[in-house]
Scaffold this motif. Sequence first.
Motif, PDB file in Angstrom:
ATOM      1  N   GLY A 209       2.675  11.429  10.574  1.00 51.24           N
ATOM      2  CA  GLY A 209       1.219  11.423  10.652  1.00 51.24           C
ATOM      3  C   GLY A 209       0.527  11.025   9.377  1.00 51.24           C
ATOM      4  N   ILE A 210       1.233  10.308   8.520  1.00 53.58           N
ATOM      5  CA  ILE A 210       0.663   9.880   7.235  1.00 53.58           C
ATOM      6  C   ILE A 210       0.137   8.453   7.380  1.00 53.58           C
ATOM      7  CG2 ILE A 210       1.201   9.384   4.815  1.00 53.58           C
ATOM      8  CD1 ILE A 210       3.451  11.548   5.128  1.00 53.58           C
ATOM      9  N   PRO A 211      -1.113   8.189   7.021  1.00 59.14           N
ATOM     10  CA  PRO A 211      -1.656   6.830   7.114  1.00 59.14           C
ATOM     11  C   PRO A 211      -0.809   5.856   6.288  1.00 59.14           C
ATOM     12  CG  PRO A 211      -3.428   8.399   6.746  1.00 59.14           C
ATOM     13  CD  PRO A 211      -2.138   9.156   6.560  1.00 59.14           C
ATOM     14  N   THR A 212      -0.367   4.775   6.917  1.00 64.24           N
ATOM     15  CA  THR A 212       0.533   3.839   6.242  1.00 64.24           C
ATOM     16  C   THR A 212       0.120   2.397   6.509  1.00 64.24           C
ATOM     17  OG1 THR A 212       2.033   3.767   8.144  1.00 64.24           O
ATOM     18  CG2 THR A 212       2.510   5.392   6.450  1.00 64.24           C
ATOM     19  N   GLN A 213       0.642   1.521   5.682  1.00 63.39           N
ATOM     20  CA  GLN A 213       0.554   0.096   5.961  1.00 63.39           C
ATOM     21  C   GLN A 213       1.801  -0.582   5.413  1.00 63.39           C
ATOM     22  OE1 GLN A 213      -2.955  -1.480   3.942  1.00 63.39           O
ATOM     23  NE2 GLN A 213      -1.759  -2.182   2.211  1.00 63.39           N
ATOM     24  N   ALA A 214       2.164  -1.691   6.033  1.00 70.58           N
ATOM     25  CA  ALA A 214       3.219  -2.539   5.492  1.00 70.58           C
ATOM     26  C   ALA A 214       2.552  -3.600   4.634  1.00 70.58           C
ATOM     27  CB  ALA A 214       3.998  -3.197   6.625  1.00 70.58           C
ATOM     28  N   THR A 215       3.098  -3.827   3.456  1.00 74.60           N
ATOM     29  CA  THR A 215       2.519  -4.793   2.541  1.00 74.60           C
ATOM     30  C   THR A 215       3.522  -5.904   2.249  1.00 74.60           C
ATOM     31  OG1 THR A 215       1.111  -3.115   1.526  1.00 74.60           O
ATOM     32  CG2 THR A 215       1.501  -5.108   0.259  1.00 74.60           C
ATOM     33  N   ILE A 216       3.196  -7.094   2.694  1.00 67.39           N
ATOM     34  CA  ILE A 216       4.028  -8.270   2.455  1.00 67.39           C
ATOM     35  C   ILE A 216       3.529  -8.898   1.163  1.00 67.39           C
ATOM     36  CG2 ILE A 216       4.883 -10.440   3.406  1.00 67.39           C
ATOM     37  CD1 ILE A 216       3.990  -9.421   6.177  1.00 67.39           C
TER      38      ILE A 216
ATOM     39  N   TYR B  36      -4.867  -7.712   6.787  1.00 68.57           N
ATOM     40  CA  TYR B  36      -5.679  -7.846   5.569  1.00 68.57           C
ATOM     41  C   TYR B  36      -5.040  -8.855   4.631  1.00 68.57           C
ATOM     42  CZ  TYR B  36      -7.955  -3.579   7.182  1.00 68.57           C
ATOM     43  OH  TYR B  36      -8.651  -2.652   7.927  1.00 68.57           O
ATOM     44  N   ILE B  37      -5.882  -9.587   3.930  1.00 73.19           N
ATOM     45  CA  ILE B  37      -5.402 -10.600   3.005  1.00 73.19           C
ATOM     46  C   ILE B  37      -5.712 -10.189   1.573  1.00 73.19           C
ATOM     47  CG2 ILE B  37      -5.524 -13.021   2.312  1.00 73.19           C
ATOM     48  CD1 ILE B  37      -4.284 -12.555   5.075  1.00 73.19           C
ATOM     49  N   SER B  38      -4.693 -10.138   0.754  1.00 73.16           N
ATOM     50  CA  SER B  38      -4.797  -9.882  -0.680  1.00 73.16           C
ATOM     51  C   SER B  38      -5.628  -8.639  -0.994  1.00 73.16           C
ATOM     52  CB  SER B  38      -5.346 -11.126  -1.387  1.00 73.16           C
ATOM     53  OG  SER B  38      -5.159 -11.028  -2.792  1.00 73.16           O
ATOM     54  N   GLN B  39      -6.602  -8.772  -1.864  1.00 73.42           N
ATOM     55  CA  GLN B  39      -7.332  -7.610  -2.410  1.00 73.42           C
ATOM     56  C   GLN B  39      -7.905  -6.697  -1.335  1.00 73.42           C
ATOM     57  OE1 GLN B  39     -10.467  -8.721  -5.127  1.00 73.42           O
ATOM     58  NE2 GLN B  39     -10.576  -6.689  -6.042  1.00 73.42           N
TER      59      GLN B  39
ATOM     60  N   VAL C 150      -1.380  -4.243   8.318  1.00 72.47           N
ATOM     61  CA  VAL C 150      -0.546  -5.036   7.425  1.00 72.47           C
ATOM     62  C   VAL C 150      -1.422  -5.712   6.377  1.00 72.47           C
ATOM     63  CG1 VAL C 150       1.080  -6.959   7.238  1.00 72.47           C
ATOM     64  CG2 VAL C 150       1.139  -5.488   9.248  1.00 72.47           C
ATOM     65  N   CYS C 151      -0.922  -5.750   5.149  1.00 70.42           N
ATOM     66  CA  CYS C 151      -1.571  -6.503   4.068  1.00 70.42           C
ATOM     67  C   CYS C 151      -0.634  -7.633   3.661  1.00 70.42           C
ATOM     68  CB  CYS C 151      -1.856  -5.600   2.881  1.00 70.42           C
ATOM     69  SG  CYS C 151      -2.499  -6.478   1.431  1.00 70.42           S
ATOM     70  N   LEU C 152      -1.202  -8.817   3.507  1.00 67.20           N
ATOM     71  CA  LEU C 152      -0.434 -10.004   3.151  1.00 67.20           C
ATOM     72  C   LEU C 152      -0.975 -10.580   1.851  1.00 67.20           C
ATOM     73  CD1 LEU C 152       1.596 -12.273   3.905  1.00 67.20           C
ATOM     74  CD2 LEU C 152      -0.203 -13.287   5.316  1.00 67.20           C
ATOM     75  N   ASP C 153      -0.097 -10.788   0.890  1.00 63.05           N
ATOM     76  CA  ASP C 153      -0.525 -11.315  -0.402  1.00 63.05           C
ATOM     77  C   ASP C 153       0.557 -12.247  -0.949  1.00 63.05           C
ATOM     78  OD1 ASP C 153      -2.232 -11.689  -2.526  1.00 63.05           O
ATOM     79  OD2 ASP C 153      -2.041  -9.677  -3.337  1.00 63.05           O
ATOM     80  N   ASP C 154       0.175 -13.099  -1.899  1.00 66.82           N
ATOM     81  CA  ASP C 154       1.153 -13.998  -2.514  1.00 66.82           C
ATOM     82  C   ASP C 154       0.909 -14.087  -4.011  1.00 66.82           C
ATOM     83  OD1 ASP C 154      -1.034 -15.675  -2.888  1.00 66.82           O
ATOM     84  OD2 ASP C 154      -0.413 -17.154  -1.391  1.00 66.82           O
ATOM     85  N   TYR C 155       1.687 -14.925  -4.680  1.00 71.91           N
ATOM     86  CA  TYR C 155       1.552 -15.073  -6.132  1.00 71.91           C
ATOM     87  C   TYR C 155       0.197 -15.640  -6.516  1.00 71.91           C
ATOM     88  CZ  TYR C 155       6.673 -15.165  -5.617  1.00 71.91           C
ATOM     89  OH  TYR C 155       7.976 -14.895  -5.283  1.00 71.91           O
ATOM     90  N   PHE C 156      -0.326 -16.523  -5.709  1.00 73.43           N
ATOM     91  CA  PHE C 156      -1.515 -17.284  -6.073  1.00 73.43           C
ATOM     92  C   PHE C 156      -2.784 -16.452  -5.942  1.00 73.43           C
ATOM     93  CE2 PHE C 156       1.858 -19.864  -4.321  1.00 73.43           C
ATOM     94  CZ  PHE C 156       2.115 -20.718  -5.384  1.00 73.43           C
ATOM     95  N   MET C 157      -2.796 -15.531  -4.976  1.00 70.70           N
ATOM     96  CA  MET C 157      -3.941 -14.646  -4.818  1.00 70.70           C
ATOM     97  C   MET C 157      -3.773 -13.348  -5.601  1.00 70.70           C
ATOM     98  SD  MET C 157      -4.771 -15.034  -0.733  1.00 70.70           S
ATOM     99  CE  MET C 157      -3.079 -14.744  -0.175  1.00 70.70           C
ATOM    100  N   GLY C 158      -2.527 -12.895  -5.735  1.00 74.51           N
ATOM    101  CA  GLY C 158      -2.315 -11.523  -6.154  1.00 74.51           C
ATOM    102  C   GLY C 158      -1.793 -11.256  -7.546  1.00 74.51           C
TER     103      GLY C 158
END
Length: 272
Positions: free
Chosen positions: A180-187, A264-267, A208-216
């Motif tokens: 019951g813990i709020p979670t997300q997967a972060t790529i 979600y994307i990046s920040q 899900v949060c998605l980020d890469d080198y160029f944004m993050g």
Amino acid sequence: MIPAYFHKYPKTLLNKGTGFLSGYSHSLNPYAGCSFGCSYCYVRQMPVSVFRGAEWGTWVDVKMGAAELFRTELQKAKAKGPVTIFMSSSTDPYQPAEHKERVTRSLLEAMADDPPDFLFVQTRSPLVCRDADLLRRLGDKVRVSVTVETDREDIRKHFSPYAPPINARLRTLRLLADAGIPTQATIAPLLPSTDKFAETLQTLVDRVCLDDYFMGDGSGGKRTRRMGIRALYEQLGLEEWYDPSAYRVVRERLLKVFPEDRVYISQAGFEP
């Protein structure tokens, strides 16, 4: 790789949230250094690493007396306004040292007694499940973000051989959700993956949060380029994944199984 451990007594723990973390009032790092030593970690290019004179991943500073200091700083911060905390910005709070040192757990114990307005926990370690009892006490004031950069174990071994296996992280997401813990997967950062990755995550999380080198990486990808990460992609013949547009491929796969407002994307995916 066995890092050298140093026990130090910090003068401060809470740092003002700035830049990528400007949505938070503070960041909190239970350790300095990280023995996971991921090849792409942007902290390699930051002063805490650059001026150390030792390779990133080979040293860890354990912050002694952290809970007592944190309790004092938290009270002062609360007197000035809402307190939102990102843990951690430049280390993994559940790296191997935490098994013995329990600095992160001591900080969570302090927060369970006197909660901040919001706590974001960023990790790639199954050890976070150990503290499910404390995380549950924070209710909706916490979110645990588990890094799963890829669903391919061969890719994980190539880019971050000292980090926990992918399957262990996927089990961690399941266990946290069941508790019951709020979670997300972060790529983050995005690594080469299969077309089944999105479906795998969809069975475990609803966010899900998605980020890469160029944004993050905080510099439009410049820090990452200086580390020569592209060569790791070239060794595998996967250069197309080292591109500012590569994230769109994974995003489209995610949108086939997740509602758009849960991808979600990046920040945006790291905001309180």
